[in-house]
Write a protein that holds these residues in place. Structure first.
Motif, PDB file in Angstrom:
ATOM      1  N   TYR A 106      78.221  75.346  -0.226  1.00  0.00           N
ATOM      2  CA  TYR A 106      78.627  75.915   0.517  1.00  0.00           C
ATOM      3  C   TYR A 106      76.677  75.955   0.949  1.00  0.00           C
ATOM      4  O   TYR A 106      75.690  76.518   0.124  1.00  0.00           O
TER       5      TYR A 106
ATOM      6  N   GLN B 276      83.461  71.973  -4.088  1.00  0.00           N
ATOM      7  CA  GLN B 276      82.793  71.905  -2.338  1.00  0.00           C
ATOM      8  C   GLN B 276      81.834  73.430  -2.404  1.00  0.00           C
ATOM      9  O   GLN B 276      81.568  74.116  -3.637  1.00  0.00           O
TER      10      GLN B 276
ATOM     11  N   ARG C 257      78.081  82.100  -2.256  1.00  0.00           N
ATOM     12  CA  ARG C 257      79.191  81.594  -1.114  1.00  0.00           C
ATOM     13  C   ARG C 257      80.351  80.632  -2.152  1.00  0.00           C
ATOM     14  O   ARG C 257      81.090  80.902  -2.451  1.00  0.00           O
ATOM     15  N   THR C 258      79.418  80.156  -2.794  1.00  0.00           N
ATOM     16  CA  THR C 258      80.013  78.771  -3.433  1.00  0.00           C
ATOM     17  C   THR C 258      80.624  78.984  -4.681  1.00  0.00           C
ATOM     18  O   THR C 258      81.378  78.342  -4.829  1.00  0.00           O
TER      19      THR C 258
ATOM     20  N   LYS D 185      84.365  81.382  -3.061  1.00  0.00           N
ATOM     21  CA  LYS D 185      85.208  80.467  -2.931  1.00  0.00           C
ATOM     22  C   LYS D 185      85.488  79.140  -3.713  1.00  0.00           C
ATOM     23  O   LYS D 185      86.616  78.716  -3.552  1.00  0.00           O
TER      24      LYS D 185
END
Length: 305
Positions: A271, A269, A249-250, A253
């Motif tokens: 996650y 960011q 997911r990191t 995104k």
């Protein structure tokens, strides 16, 4: 061969006559004791097999090889099997069966005063008796009749033992009551006898039971209290530690931060995965199957509930 079978039958009768005299007569018959001792020795069994004062647990502890024999005294549901057994094997089986019967119904169980230790030992001997002397191999109807008759006899003996125990007097003394080691046997007896206890004796009985419960709870809570349902609890923020990092997911995104010039992905960011899970419901329904062999489990289930 006929002479051999006749000799086996006579020697086995000696063992059983000696068993009967030990059950129904306080001092037994010295001549039968002596003859039985010789038969036990000829069967290459320890002389302690003929001792009515030693428990089955202590006997197996000293002679571990006897453990399997005690558990299979009637392996095919037949009381006699001379045709398929050697003379020594037949006599060994008769001697060990006689030992079990003597411990359950013999002189130790007929003492005028029964201590908590004696009662606990008797209960263990009864368990060995059930394991080694089942009714396997009989018809279903015969099995039920045999089990019911054995159950009634053991229940009557147990009631007599409890009646002769001096635990009520011990409970009236704080110092003596404190020396009692909580055990399943003691808890069972206290629960059966609670209607006859009052004042100090009842208070000490409750303390003993509470001590046993506390010891059991320490064991149970590790495996039961922390049981999880398997559903993720998303109301709890994920812990920001490396093992919880959601790498896929990191990356997904942060693809907008991909720099083709230097071939690098800049991450602004991170996650993390939710790993917290909801706990087992606080309300449990415990259904206990009540039968003669489930008394220990009933007490444990009650404490667990």
């Amino acid at each position: 061969m006929a002479d051999t079978q006749q000799e086996i039958s006579k020697r086995r009768q000696v063992l059983y006559w000696r068993l009967l005299t030990r059950i129904f007569e306080e001092k037994g018959a010295p001549n039968l004791d002596e003859m039985a001792g010789g038969i036990i020795e000829d069967a290459e069994l320890p002389t302690l097999v003929g001792d009515p004062n030693i428990s089955i647990d202590n006997l197996i502890q000293r002679y571990p090889e006897l453990g399997s024999e005690f558990q299979a005294l009637i392996p095919n549901g037949e009381d006699e099997s001379e045709d398929s057994e050697s003379e020594d094997a037949t006599l060994r089986r008769a001697a060990l069966f006689s030992k079990l019967m003597m411990n359950v119904f013999g002189p130790q169980a007929r003492q005028p005063i029964i201590t908590a230790t004696c009662f606990s030992q008797w209960q263990n001997d009864v368990r060995h008796f059930h394991r080694g002397c089942g009714a396997a191999g009989e018809s279903q109807e015969s099995q039920e009749e045999s089990r019911e008759e054995i159950r009634r006899g053991i229940e009557e003996m147990e009631a007599s033992l409890i009646e002769r125990m001096q635990l009520r007097e011990i409970l009236k003394d704080d110092e003596l009551a404190e020396q009692i080691t909580p055990s399943m046997a003691i808890v069972e007896q206290l629960l059966r006898d609670k209607a006859n206890l009052s004042d100090l004796a009842l208070a000490n009985a409750k303390r003993i039971i509470q001590r046993y419960i506390n010891e059991l709870k320490e064991i149970l809570k590790v495996t039961v209290a922390q049981t999880k349902t398997g559903k993720t609890d998303r109301s709890v923020p994920p812990k920001r530690v490396f093992r919880n990092l959601d790498l896929d997911r990191t990356i997904w995104k942060n693809l907008v931060n991909w720099n083709p010039d230097d071939g690098k992905l800049y991450v602004d960011q991170l996650y993390f995965k939710h790993t917290a899970q909801t706990r087992q419901a606080s309300r449990l329904i415990v259904v206990v199957d009540q039968s003669g062999s489930m008394v220990d489990s009933m007490v444990n289930c009650t404490i667990l509930a």
